[in-house]
Write a protein that holds these residues in place. Sequence first.
Motif, short mmCIF file in Angstrom:
data_model
loop_
_atom_site.label_atom_id
_atom_site.label_comp_id
_atom_site.label_asym_id
_atom_site.label_seq_id
_atom_site.Cartn_x
_atom_site.Cartn_y
_atom_site.Cartn_z
N SER A 86 -10.02 3.19 -6.46
CA SER A 86 -8.61 2.52 -6.82
C SER A 86 -9.74 0.97 -6.80
O SER A 86 -9.46 0.19 -7.69
CB SER A 86 -7.61 2.38 -6.14
N SER A 87 -10.05 0.66 -5.29
CA SER A 87 -10.32 -1.04 -5.01
C SER A 87 -12.03 -0.90 -5.65
O SER A 87 -12.33 -2.19 -5.97
CB SER A 87 -10.57 -0.66 -3.56
N ARG A 122 -1.98 5.08 -9.82
CA ARG A 122 -2.40 5.88 -8.95
C ARG A 122 -1.13 7.35 -9.27
O ARG A 122 -1.43 8.81 -7.89
CB ARG A 122 -2.12 5.28 -7.87
N ASP A 141 1.09 -1.30 -0.23
CA ASP A 141 0.68 0.22 -0.02
C ASP A 141 0.42 1.22 -0.09
O ASP A 141 0.17 2.74 -0.66
CB ASP A 141 -0.64 0.12 0.92
N ASP A 142 1.95 1.36 0.86
CA ASP A 142 2.63 2.05 0.67
C ASP A 142 3.19 2.52 -0.34
O ASP A 142 3.67 3.77 -1.07
CB ASP A 142 4.24 2.31 1.63
N GLN A 165 -7.59 5.76 -2.72
CA GLN A 165 -8.13 4.47 -2.11
C GLN A 165 -8.92 3.32 -2.86
O GLN A 165 -9.10 2.70 -2.80
CB GLN A 165 -7.22 4.20 -0.96
N ASP A 216 -1.98 0.05 -11.61
CA ASP A 216 -2.96 0.44 -10.92
C ASP A 216 -1.32 1.52 -9.88
O ASP A 216 -1.41 2.47 -10.04
CB ASP A 216 -2.84 -0.58 -9.09
N ARG A 217 0.26 0.93 -10.60
CA ARG A 217 0.97 2.04 -10.20
C ARG A 217 0.89 3.32 -10.21
O ARG A 217 0.93 4.14 -10.35
CB ARG A 217 2.10 1.70 -9.29
N SER A 253 0.69 4.34 -3.17
CA SER A 253 0.16 5.79 -2.48
C SER A 253 1.58 6.55 -2.39
O SER A 253 1.06 7.33 -2.65
CB SER A 253 -0.01 5.25 -1.24
N ASP A 262 -9.28 9.76 -1.75
CA ASP A 262 -10.42 9.16 -1.98
C ASP A 262 -9.65 8.39 -2.89
O ASP A 262 -10.67 7.01 -3.33
CB ASP A 262 -11.17 9.13 -2.12
#
Length: 231
Positions: A135-136, A170, A19-20, A132, A166-167, A23, A130
Amino acid sequence: MTAMPMKSLTEQTYFRIRDDILSCRHRPGTRLNIKMLCDEMGASLGAVREAMSRLAAEGFLESSAQKGFRVSPVSVEDLEDLTKTRIAIEDLCLREAIKLGELEWETDIVGAFHRLSRLPDAFAISGATDVQAWSSANETFHSALVSACRSNWLLRIRAMLFDQADRYRRLMAISTKVDRDVVNEHRAIMEAVLERNADLACALMAQHLQRTADIVSRVSLDNIDDKLSEA
């Protein structure tokens, strides 16, 4: 107090580091200090090493015997290769899902789209808090589209490619604001899938994935650190 099983601790450590990375708390190219991660997470050396080895196998980290682990760098060339591969795999998965999907599959797609369409668009909000949640929901929708595909290997490869993409998504959501109607892109794909028009659905999906890659490329990945500092 009962000690947490090693497997559970390793899983928690894996998802925390992952997650780090997603993000951008751990930025592309950053070297990770295992001891600092152990102290920060309250995890054992073994749990952190196992989590990082798994992340390296999935392409989120790079490792070397002399220099340890670093977050995998990003580049336009890598994104182009990733996108080309994703389009090919998504085509195979989507065609089989459209061929085999039944009513429950259709219902899941509609439900996933409804939820996603009600969330603030992470692409349109610079520095959105938001990302996260969006993305979910985005992952749930795209997974629902291909969930009727019966090839486990295709779905595994697809999931790995989706996570890598996804990376990049983001990075874009964090560092810039984009004028894009993602809801209608998703709606058009959904409608083509529900109409069982495989050629149109796959063409729209390819355009959707390529459009994301083109936007990310325009962000200028070479200067992403400066843009993240400004976000």
